[in-house]
Each structure stands twice: as C-alpha cells, then as structure tokens.
Design an enzyme around this catalytic site. Structure first.
Site, short mmCIF file in Angstrom:
data_model
loop_
_atom_site.label_atom_id
_atom_site.label_comp_id
_atom_site.label_asym_id
_atom_site.label_seq_id
_atom_site.Cartn_x
_atom_site.Cartn_y
_atom_site.Cartn_z
N GLY A 68 0.82 -1.20 0.00
CA GLY A 68 0.00 0.00 0.00
C GLY A 68 0.86 1.24 0.00
O GLY A 68 0.36 2.34 0.24
N GLU B 134 5.22 -6.57 1.23
CA GLU B 134 5.05 -7.11 -0.13
C GLU B 134 4.68 -6.01 -1.11
O GLU B 134 3.59 -6.01 -1.66
CB GLU B 134 4.03 -8.25 -0.13
CG GLU B 134 2.79 -7.95 0.64
CD GLU B 134 1.94 -9.18 0.91
OE1 GLU B 134 0.71 -9.07 0.83
OE2 GLU B 134 2.51 -10.24 1.21
N PRO B 135 5.59 -5.08 -1.34
CA PRO B 135 5.30 -3.98 -2.25
C PRO B 135 5.37 -4.41 -3.72
O PRO B 135 6.20 -5.23 -4.10
CB PRO B 135 6.41 -2.97 -1.95
CG PRO B 135 7.53 -3.77 -1.37
CD PRO B 135 6.95 -5.02 -0.78
N TYR C 253 -8.75 3.22 -13.04
CA TYR C 253 -8.59 3.77 -11.69
C TYR C 253 -8.62 5.30 -11.69
O TYR C 253 -8.36 5.89 -10.65
CB TYR C 253 -7.24 3.35 -11.10
CG TYR C 253 -7.05 1.88 -10.89
CD1 TYR C 253 -7.93 1.15 -10.08
CD2 TYR C 253 -5.97 1.21 -11.46
CE1 TYR C 253 -7.73 -0.20 -9.87
CE2 TYR C 253 -5.77 -0.14 -11.24
CZ TYR C 253 -6.65 -0.84 -10.45
OH TYR C 253 -6.45 -2.17 -10.22
N CYS D 102 -11.78 1.54 -29.65
CA CYS D 102 -13.14 2.05 -29.84
C CYS D 102 -13.87 2.11 -28.52
O CYS D 102 -14.83 1.35 -28.26
CB CYS D 102 -13.87 1.21 -30.88
SG CYS D 102 -13.09 1.40 -32.49
N GLU D 103 -13.35 2.90 -27.65
CA GLU D 103 -13.92 3.23 -26.34
C GLU D 103 -13.40 4.63 -26.07
O GLU D 103 -12.50 5.11 -26.74
CB GLU D 103 -13.34 2.32 -25.23
CG GLU D 103 -13.59 0.85 -25.38
CD GLU D 103 -14.96 0.42 -24.88
OE1 GLU D 103 -15.63 1.23 -24.21
OE2 GLU D 103 -15.34 -0.72 -25.18
N TYR E 298 1.38 -2.40 -12.95
CA TYR E 298 0.02 -2.56 -13.47
C TYR E 298 -0.13 -1.94 -14.86
O TYR E 298 -1.16 -1.38 -15.21
CB TYR E 298 -1.01 -1.99 -12.47
CG TYR E 298 -0.78 -2.56 -11.09
CD1 TYR E 298 -1.06 -3.89 -10.82
CD2 TYR E 298 -0.20 -1.79 -10.08
CE1 TYR E 298 -0.80 -4.44 -9.58
CE2 TYR E 298 0.07 -2.33 -8.83
CZ TYR E 298 -0.24 -3.65 -8.59
OH TYR E 298 0.03 -4.18 -7.36
#
Ligand SMILES: *Cc1c(COP(=O)(O)O)cnc(C)c1O
Length: 412
Positions: free
Chosen positions: A227, A268-269, A311, A337-338, A365
């Site tokens: 986090g 656990e980064p 996000y 196409c979004e 990510y």
C-alpha cells in the site's frame, strides 16, 4: 527519464533510439530505479529482520523477477501461475508467499505441493486446510483490520466492505478453527490497500495486527502487505518509508519482546518497487482538432495501459521528440473504440504527428493488466540494466492472437 543535453534518457539509453530499435508501443524498465527503491525500504527497516516479498502481479516479467531475486527479495504471488513463474525464475519455494482470494481449494493444494507459504483469507478455506493438512503444513492468516487506508475506495482493501481478509471481528471463530484442527499458524498478514494515505493509519493497523498476533504462539513472521504510495505527479503525497521505519521498528521490536521471539517482518510492495522504474512509449498517429479540444491520438490505448481509465490514475506525459517545443494543451487519447483517455487537457511541448510520447510511472500494473481488446497486439518490453538495453518480451504478432483458436474448420 532524465533530460540530458536536450535528449531524454532512461538509465543512460537514449529514448528515441530505443523507439527506433524496438519500435512502439514499448514498455521500458530501469533496474537502477528498482534497486534504489528496494534499498530505500531495506534501509528504513535496518533495525528489524525485514524481508521484502515483491508483489509480482505489478510487473510479472521473469527478467524483473530474477533481478529482484538478485537483490535478495522474495515474491508475493496471487495465482498458481505466478507461483510457477517465481519458481522458474529461480526463487526457493520458501521465498514465495501465495496470497490468493476466492480461489478453489485445488489451487491452494497446488501451492502446498510446490512448497510455498500459503496465506488464507477466509474461514471456510482455513477449515478445509485444517481438515486436509491438520498441523503438518504451516499457514499464514490474512486479517482485515478494518482501517480505511486509502482515499480511493476501489483500491482500498482494508475497510469493512472489502472482500479481502478475515475480519478482526471473526478472530474468535478463527481461534476455534485453528485449535480444533491443530493448525500451525506461522504468519499473520494484512494488506490494507493499494494506497497508504498516512503513516498514522498504517501504524494503527499494525497495532491491531499485533494484538491479534498474540493469539498464535508459533508465528515466524508478521506480514504488513503493501500500500506504499508513490508520486504520480508533482506534489503527490507519498509514503515516507524512512518515517514508517522509524515509527514501526520500535513498535515491532516491542511486540517481539512481548511475544518472546524475534519474528521476521515482511512487506510485499509491488507499485513501490516498479512503478517509477517503468516508462511506456507510444507514437502519435494523429492530431485531431475538434470544436472543443485538440486530441493527440496515439498508437496505443486502454488495451496497453488501463490505469487512467480503470482507476482514474494520473500518468505524467512527456513529448520526448520535442523537448523545446512551445507548450500547448492536448487531450491524449488511444486508438481503441472506447473513450480511452490517457490524459485530459495536458500541457505538452507542441505535439506533431510521429512524435514519441512517454507515460511515466508505467512499471506497475501496465503490461500486467494489458489485453488484446480490439484484437490489438500487446507491446514489447525492454529492460535497461547498467547502461545496456535488453528485449525481455517481444511484441505480439497476429499468430499470437490466433494461437488458441480451435474448430477453425467448423462449417456453418
Ligand atoms: C496487489 C498486492 C500487493 C501489492 O500492492 P501494491 O499497491 O502494488 O504495492 C501486495 N500484497 C497483496 C496481497 C496484493 O494483492
């Protein structure tokens, strides 16, 4: 990325030359930055027996896994496939923690057979674990301390509505299950969310965890998850790991004294270790002026970097090709196409068709959440290490896209 003599560089490699060599879109990672982050966290907890388990879902390329292994890290995994990736990257099973949620028991069984640490986050699975293994296989328990850790409810996993972990209010039930099955609990875990907003909230959650840890007499480690907040734009609040170390080290050491044994402290980064090490490079296909805005349309989209759309994440954008161009306002969009907007009303050095744009903080990510949506191909990945660039994943081809198709001769 550093601007040196009017040219953008990554770890000593010229960015435009990398684009020529590997073409775009391409993810580029800098091991120097990963090492710097790893060392900073290690240093902050020098007063404890601390171990870093790299959360490899952030960036799962085996070269990156092997780099972290060379630094002495372990791995945090969330699927049997990630466990296998980590084993193939040369990690010892005992350096791997498997922290799944809502998986079938078969996947837990596979992890046990592969000899890795298993972290259980619900009571039915814990009971099943006890039925099958009794006290023969140690297990870690994931607790939800109900600390609202993050500002964004989509990525905060410690609060009351979260699906993750076993609620602290269910600990008496956990204790009964553990005692009746003779389960050997060797670790206790929390992962409060992808964004620690303040050291205070983290320390509060840690104290909650210590209270419950005393229920289990055979612990080897306490795992505080991750986090850690990183800066996505100038002025962003980040987790001050030095301060976290200063505040948490004495609390942890006091806890160990009370507990009667010197335990390991695990983190656990994911994002913290790799976000800033990554840059995503794309090319501008078209500059499109509408009555409302000037769009810079690039040869990528939400299929390659979904964080801005998923996000609402901010990724700083740089026009690598025109560092001296006059600043203008652009909305940077993808070719899917979004409505795949990378950045709204960004101030960029004048953008021309063919220019290379860079997205910062693309290590975590980025490619690991990439897809083939719109039947697009996933980009290449390049690792920059000690001034040299290495291709660590080739760009996909049309054949990759169609590789799994079956019954292609079916007649209709
Ligand atoms: C995703 C995840 C992490 C890493 O989170 P970051 O925000 O990338 O540091 C750590 N632990 C668990 C269990 C996770 O699911």
């Amino acid at each position: 990325m550093q601007l040196i003599d009017g040219r953008w560089q990554i770890g000593g490699c010229d960015v435009l030359e990398l684009c020529d060599k590997y073409s775009t879109p391409v993810y580029v990672y800098d091991t120097a930055k990963m090492r710097e982050r790893y060392d900073a966290l290690k240093q902050a907890f020098a007063g404890t027996r601390m171990s870093i388990k790299y959360a490899c879902k952030a960036l799962t390329n085996p070269a990156v896994l092997r780099f972290f292994r060379s630094l002495g890290a372990g791995v945090d995994t969330v699927s049997a496939q990630e466990v296998r990736m980590a084993l193939e990257a040369g990690f010892e099973p005992q350096a791997i923690l498997f922290t799944p949620n809502c998986v079938a028991f078969d996947e837990i069984r596979q992890a046990v057979e592969l000899g890795v640490h298993v972290n259980i986050d619900n009571i039915p699975t814990l009971e099943r674990f006890g039925d099958v293994y009794g006290g023969t296989v140690p297990v870690c328990i994931r607790i939800n301390p109900h600390i609202m850790a993050g500002a964004n409810p989509n990525i905060s996993v410690g609060h009351i509505d979260s699906k993750f972990g076993i609620s602290i209010h269910q600990m008496r039930h956990v204790k009964r299950v553990v005692e009746s099955h003779g389960i050997h609990v060797n670790g206790i875990h929390m992962h409060t969310g992808s964004d620690i907003l303040s050291i205070d909230s983290f320390v509060r959650a840690a104290e909650v965890l210590f209270d419950y840890a005393e229920m289990f007499p055979k612990l080897d480690f306490v795992d505080f998850g991750s986090g850690f907040k990183v800066a996505y734009r100038e002025g962003d609040v980040t987790t001050n790991v030095e301060e976290l170390g200063r505040r948490l080290t004495p609390l942890f050491n006091d806890f160990c004294k009370r507990y009667g044994r010197e335990l390991e402290l695990w983190f656990e980064p994911g994002k913290f270790l790799v976000s800033e090490a990554g840059t995503f490079l794309v090319e501008v296909n078209v500059i499109k002026q509408t009555p409302a805005a000037v769009f810079a349309g690039v040869n990528s989209g939400m299929n390659h970097l979904i964080r801005p759309m998923f996000y609402d994440a901010y990724h700083h954008i740089v026009n690598v090709s025109n560092p001296d161009g006059p600043p203008r306002i652009y909305t940077v969009v993808g070719y899917i196409c979004e409505t795949d907007t990378f950045g709204l009303d960004r101030n960029l050095n004048e953008v021309r068709e063919g220019d290379i744009l860079a997205f910062n903080n693309a290590g975590a990510y980025g490619i690991s959440m990439a897809s083939n949506y719109n039947s697009r191909l996933r980009p290449a990945e390049v690792l920059v290490h000690e001034g040299q660039d290495y291709l660590i994943r080739r760009r996909e081809t049309f054949e990759d896209l169609t590789r799994c198709l079956e019954s292609t001769d079916l007649q209709f």
